[in-house]
Design a protein around this motif. Structure first.
Motif, PDB file in Angstrom:
ATOM      1  N   LEU A  88       0.834  -1.214   0.000  1.00 39.69           N
ATOM      2  CA  LEU A  88       0.000   0.000   0.000  1.00 39.69           C
ATOM      3  C   LEU A  88       0.862   1.255   0.000  1.00 39.69           C
ATOM      4  O   LEU A  88       0.491   2.285  -0.565  1.00 39.69           O
ATOM      5  N   GLU A  91       1.795   1.774  -3.376  1.00 38.72           N
ATOM      6  CA  GLU A  91       0.606   2.108  -4.145  1.00 38.72           C
ATOM      7  C   GLU A  91       0.263   3.595  -4.073  1.00 38.72           C
ATOM      8  O   GLU A  91      -0.118   4.202  -5.079  1.00 38.72           O
ATOM      9  N   ILE A 142     -12.064  -7.370  -0.338  1.00 41.56           N
ATOM     10  CA  ILE A 142     -11.711  -6.104  -0.995  1.00 41.56           C
ATOM     11  C   ILE A 142     -10.506  -6.316  -1.927  1.00 41.56           C
ATOM     12  O   ILE A 142     -10.505  -5.881  -3.079  1.00 41.56           O
ATOM     13  N   GLU A 143      -9.498  -7.001  -1.407  1.00 43.59           N
ATOM     14  CA  GLU A 143      -8.291  -7.254  -2.198  1.00 43.59           C
ATOM     15  C   GLU A 143      -8.575  -8.238  -3.336  1.00 43.59           C
ATOM     16  O   GLU A 143      -8.104  -8.055  -4.471  1.00 43.59           O
ATOM     17  N   GLU A 213     -18.133  -2.727  -4.162  1.00 39.07           N
ATOM     18  CA  GLU A 213     -17.198  -2.746  -5.302  1.00 39.07           C
ATOM     19  C   GLU A 213     -17.941  -2.460  -6.615  1.00 39.07           C
ATOM     20  O   GLU A 213     -17.431  -1.732  -7.466  1.00 39.07           O
TER      21      GLU A 213
HETATM   22  C1  NFM Z   1     -12.317   0.220  -4.431  1.00 37.08           C
HETATM   23  C2  NFM Z   1     -11.073  -0.576  -4.261  1.00 37.08           C
HETATM   24  N1  NFM Z   1     -11.158  -1.842  -3.877  1.00 37.08           N
HETATM   25  C3  NFM Z   1     -10.037  -2.592  -3.707  1.00 37.08           C
HETATM   26  C4  NFM Z   1      -8.800  -2.055  -3.925  1.00 37.08           C
HETATM   27  C5  NFM Z   1      -7.571  -2.901  -3.777  1.00 37.08           C
HETATM   28  N2  NFM Z   1      -6.922  -2.698  -2.537  1.00 37.08           N
HETATM   29  C6  NFM Z   1      -5.916  -1.812  -2.416  1.00 37.08           C
HETATM   30  O1  NFM Z   1      -5.456  -1.182  -3.306  1.00 37.08           O
HETATM   31  C7  NFM Z   1      -8.743  -0.717  -4.333  1.00 37.08           C
HETATM   32  N3  NFM Z   1      -7.584  -0.101  -4.602  1.00 37.08           N
HETATM   33  N4  NFM Z   1      -9.898  -0.014  -4.515  1.00 37.08           N
END
Ligand code: NFM
Length: 226
Positions: A88, A91, A142-143, A213
């Motif tokens: 992260l 990122e 989420i990942e 999502e």
């Molecule tokens: C909306 C969303 N969901 C999952 C991720 C991925 N996790 C970290 O980067 C992300 N970047 N954005």
């Protein structure tokens, strides 16, 4: 009699909720990146919104790390989560670099409603009342949605615009895939020993992540939704 391997909790959910899950991992925005028809203004909108989301995701990841230290039965969970936090860090810098490349001003991005709701959802999950197995389930989901979405873009036969190749590789690369697999193993191990109440709660949060999502991808359309 042949012994049949018992399905893990995540296997059960992924087959039970496959239509919802596909809605998140095969969203039209993702398919448009894969087939090259993506609208660059949609991509830029997504980029700005995702930067805001990732900044909220960092304290959420930190809360998972804390819970794992206090509540996990396995010491190696901490290392998996710490690895996620390290990526992260890269990122955040990557977003800044991409924003400059695509002329997106990160300081003037206004968070859209779906993003505000998703960040609020993360904040609620940071509460100490949320059990580690429930929180790590949401974290994995989420990942995993990003990993599966962008890995699909990279599969054979893609026509990804060259400018978006790096984005697909960020979450679609094999290392991120292995990390998501480790998170999923943690979830399955935690839920194997959890009460029915905790398992049901985790399933509800898993489905909420999938819905958030989809709403997040929908923002790339630029039509403000309620
Ligand atoms: C909306 C969303 N969901 C999952 C991720 C991925 N996790 C970290 O980067 C992300 N970047 N954005």
């Amino acid at each position: 009699m042949e012994e049949t391997a018992k399905k893990t909790v995540t296997e059960t959910w992924l087959s039970k909720h496959r239509f919802q899950y596909k809605g998140a991992t095969r969203h039209p925005f993702i398919l448009s990146i894969r087939n090259g028809s993506v609208n660059f203004s949609s991509f830029k909108r997504w980029l700005g919104q995702d930067y805001i989301f990732v900044r909220s995701f960092v304290p959420f990841a930190a809360s998972i790390l804390m819970k794992s230290c206090k509540e996990s039965s396995d010491e190696s969970d901490m290392e998996v989560i710490l690895g996620g936090m390290a990526s992260l860090n890269d990122e955040i810098n990557w977003f800044k670099q991409q924003a400059s490349k695509f002329h997106v001003s990160l300081t003037s991005v206004v968070p859209q409603n779906a993003n505000v709701r998703y960040c609020k959802f993360l904040e609620n999950l940071m509460s100490s009342e949320i059990e580690y197995p429930v929180a790590i389930t949401a974290f994995w989901a989420i990942e995993a949605v990003y990993q599966e979405s962008f890995a699909h873009c990279l599969e054979e036969g893609n026509k990804i615009p060259q400018e978006l190749q790096a984005t697909c590789e960020r979450w679609g690369n094999a290392g991120f895939g292995a990390y998501c697999r480790s998170l999923r193993d943690i979830v399955d191990r935690c839920l194997q020993n959890a009460s029915q109440e905790v398992i049901s709660k985790a399933e509800v949060f898993f489905l909420s992540v999938v819905e958030h999502e989809v709403e997040f991808w929908n923002m790339s359309n630029g039509e403000a939704s309620v």
